[in-house]
Scaffold this active site. Structure first.
Site, mmCIF file in Angstrom:
data_model
loop_
_atom_site.group_PDB
_atom_site.id
_atom_site.type_symbol
_atom_site.label_atom_id
_atom_site.label_comp_id
_atom_site.label_asym_id
_atom_site.label_seq_id
_atom_site.Cartn_x
_atom_site.Cartn_y
_atom_site.Cartn_z
ATOM 1 N N SER A 20 33.617 -15.755 23.432
ATOM 2 C CA SER A 20 33.180 -17.134 23.189
ATOM 3 C C SER A 20 34.256 -17.867 22.409
ATOM 4 O O SER A 20 34.565 -17.507 21.266
ATOM 5 C CB SER A 20 31.877 -17.150 22.387
ATOM 6 O OG SER A 20 31.648 -18.456 21.898
ATOM 7 N N HIS A 45 33.390 -17.596 27.801
ATOM 8 C CA HIS A 45 32.146 -18.279 27.433
ATOM 9 C C HIS A 45 32.471 -19.536 26.620
ATOM 10 O O HIS A 45 33.240 -19.488 25.659
ATOM 11 C CB HIS A 45 31.286 -17.318 26.609
ATOM 12 C CG HIS A 45 29.902 -17.813 26.317
ATOM 13 N ND1 HIS A 45 28.875 -17.760 27.225
ATOM 14 C CD2 HIS A 45 29.365 -18.362 25.201
ATOM 15 C CE1 HIS A 45 27.768 -18.242 26.689
ATOM 16 N NE2 HIS A 45 28.044 -18.628 25.448
ATOM 17 N N ASP A 47 30.746 -22.734 24.612
ATOM 18 C CA ASP A 47 29.516 -23.232 23.991
ATOM 19 C C ASP A 47 29.580 -24.735 23.785
ATOM 20 O O ASP A 47 30.461 -25.236 23.092
ATOM 21 C CB ASP A 47 29.321 -22.552 22.631
ATOM 22 C CG ASP A 47 28.922 -21.104 22.779
ATOM 23 O OD1 ASP A 47 27.910 -20.848 23.456
ATOM 24 O OD2 ASP A 47 29.632 -20.228 22.243
ATOM 25 N N MET A 49 27.522 -28.005 22.341
ATOM 26 C CA MET A 49 26.435 -28.352 21.416
ATOM 27 C C MET A 49 26.455 -29.852 21.137
ATOM 28 O O MET A 49 27.528 -30.420 20.924
ATOM 29 C CB MET A 49 26.633 -27.606 20.095
ATOM 30 C CG MET A 49 26.773 -26.103 20.260
ATOM 31 S SD MET A 49 27.084 -25.339 18.661
ATOM 32 C CE MET A 49 27.190 -23.619 19.137
ATOM 33 N N HIS A 78 27.753 -22.772 28.470
ATOM 34 C CA HIS A 78 26.412 -22.645 27.884
ATOM 35 C C HIS A 78 26.044 -23.984 27.254
ATOM 36 O O HIS A 78 26.587 -24.347 26.213
ATOM 37 C CB HIS A 78 26.473 -21.501 26.847
ATOM 38 C CG HIS A 78 25.235 -21.314 26.034
ATOM 39 N ND1 HIS A 78 25.225 -20.517 24.909
ATOM 40 C CD2 HIS A 78 23.971 -21.781 26.171
ATOM 41 C CE1 HIS A 78 24.004 -20.515 24.389
ATOM 42 N NE2 HIS A 78 23.231 -21.277 25.132
ATOM 43 N N MET A 80 23.915 -26.327 25.198
ATOM 44 C CA MET A 80 22.883 -26.433 24.160
ATOM 45 C C MET A 80 22.677 -27.919 23.903
ATOM 46 O O MET A 80 23.144 -28.477 22.908
ATOM 47 C CB MET A 80 23.335 -25.683 22.895
ATOM 48 C CG MET A 80 23.263 -24.166 23.060
ATOM 49 S SD MET A 80 24.216 -23.250 21.828
ATOM 50 C CE MET A 80 25.798 -23.162 22.683
ATOM 51 N N MET A 149 19.377 -15.059 24.015
ATOM 52 C CA MET A 149 19.988 -15.389 22.728
ATOM 53 C C MET A 149 19.499 -14.398 21.669
ATOM 54 O O MET A 149 18.291 -14.246 21.462
ATOM 55 C CB MET A 149 19.596 -16.815 22.294
ATOM 56 C CG MET A 149 20.155 -17.936 23.152
ATOM 57 S SD MET A 149 21.958 -17.944 23.313
ATOM 58 C CE MET A 149 22.476 -18.045 21.594
ATOM 59 N N ASP A 187 23.934 -13.007 23.947
ATOM 60 C CA ASP A 187 24.807 -13.899 23.182
ATOM 61 C C ASP A 187 24.317 -13.988 21.743
ATOM 62 O O ASP A 187 23.195 -14.421 21.504
ATOM 63 C CB ASP A 187 24.766 -15.287 23.857
ATOM 64 C CG ASP A 187 25.692 -16.311 23.222
ATOM 65 O OD1 ASP A 187 26.440 -15.969 22.292
ATOM 66 O OD2 ASP A 187 25.660 -17.469 23.687
HETATM 67 C C1 DX5 Z 1 25.748 -19.597 19.418
HETATM 68 C C2 DX5 Z 1 26.615 -19.461 20.640
HETATM 69 C C3 DX5 Z 1 27.361 -18.199 20.738
HETATM 70 C C4 DX5 Z 1 28.350 -17.931 19.637
HETATM 71 C C5 DX5 Z 1 28.354 -16.451 19.442
HETATM 72 O O1 DX5 Z 1 24.947 -20.733 19.570
HETATM 73 O O2 DX5 Z 1 25.832 -19.590 21.818
HETATM 74 O O3 DX5 Z 1 28.028 -18.098 22.015
HETATM 75 O O4 DX5 Z 1 29.663 -18.345 19.904
HETATM 76 O O5 DX5 Z 1 29.110 -16.175 18.323
HETATM 77 P P1 DX5 Z 1 29.112 -14.752 17.621
HETATM 78 O O6 DX5 Z 1 29.574 -13.764 18.641
HETATM 79 O O7 DX5 Z 1 30.032 -14.962 16.487
HETATM 80 O O8 DX5 Z 1 27.676 -14.492 17.219
HETATM 81 ZN ZN ZN Z 2 26.800 -19.229 23.851
#
Ligand code: DX5
Ligand code: ZN
Length: 228
Positions: A20, A45, A47, A49, A78, A80, A149, A187
């Site tokens: 990620s 990956h 993310d 947000m 992903h 969010m 998650m 994740d």
């Molecule tokens: C959290 C993300 C994850 C995050 C995971 O909302 O969806 O993908 O980057 O990070 P680690 O591996 O540090 O928990």
């Molecule tokens: Zn993620």
């Protein structure tokens, strides 16, 4: 039209690692991505947000477009976002190969999954730790991936929630009953210690941020620990 590499090109089963980039050094993002690709990552990956669905803001379509030419890895995006439907097309245009939506987000999820497929990308669904596996059932006829998650979404570096493993096993049974190939991804808090727990429960695609990009001995050693 963009040549996409949807995650449906990967047969579910073998363990695969999806670093990620949330945990990468954004001042040298291209170098960090090349390093995990060289170390054998199968997926990247990404993310996204919005500061509303989750209490944090990350990156948007322009950053995805700028990393697209840097790597051949499939981009696993992903979302969010409270209203993912507004942003699916910009992320597809930016070069996403795969898009995962939250079942808790607003809008017609069936139509959104179909829209992602129509662009040649694969489509997944994910759920917050407090959401039941049963929420996925109406979509298992079209989702290519389910992401469980194991932290509350919004931030990297949190602790793995082992209490999500019964849900992983329930989803694995739902996937078997659906009779279609569906990836099972995990994740949040994945490290050399927690990856075996997630794998034992049935996850084959492992997202890992801080344990990979924050490893003092480098990304290759970190990824070897995840596969061990
Ligand atoms: C959290 C993300 C994850 C995050 C995971 O909302 O969806 O993908 O980057 O990070 P680690 O591996 O540090 O928990
Ligand atoms: Zn993620």
């Amino acid at each position: 039209m963009t040549t996409r590499h949807p995650l449906t090109e990967l047969v579910p089963g073998p363990v695969r690692i999806a670093p990620s980039i949330l945990a990468a050094d954004f001042s040298r993002l291209g170098d960090d991505i090349r390093a995990v690709e060289a170390a054998g990552a199968e997926v990247l990956h990404v993310d996204i947000m919005d500061g509303h669905f989750v209490p944090n803001i990350s990156i948007g379509p322009p950053v995805v477009a700028s990393i697209r030419p840097v790597t051949a890895l499939p981009l696993d995006v992903h979302l969010m976002l409270t209203e993912p439907g507004r942003y699916i097309d910009p992320f597809l245009k930016a070069g996403a190969d795969h898009i995962t939506l939250h079942v808790e987000s607003q809008g017609d999820l069936t139509a959104m999954l179909d829209r992602i497929h129509a662009a040649g990308a694969s489509a997944g669904l994910t759920l917050r730790p407090g959401t039941s596996a049963e929420a996925l059932v109406p979509y298992l006829n079209r989702a290519d991936l389910i992401l469980v998650m194991t932290v509350e979404p919004g931030f990297g570096g949190q602790s793995f929630m082992a209490d999500q493993m019964p849900k992983v096993r329930r989803i694995r049974d739902l996937i078997a009953a659906a009779g279609r190939p569906i990836h099972l991804e995990v994740d949040g808090g994945i490290s050399g210690t927690t990856a075996p727990v997630a794998r034992a429960a049935g996850c084959e695609l492992l997202v890992a941020g801080s344990s990979v990009f924050g490893a003092p001995d480098g990304v290759a050693a970190a990824m070897a620990r995840l596969r061990a």
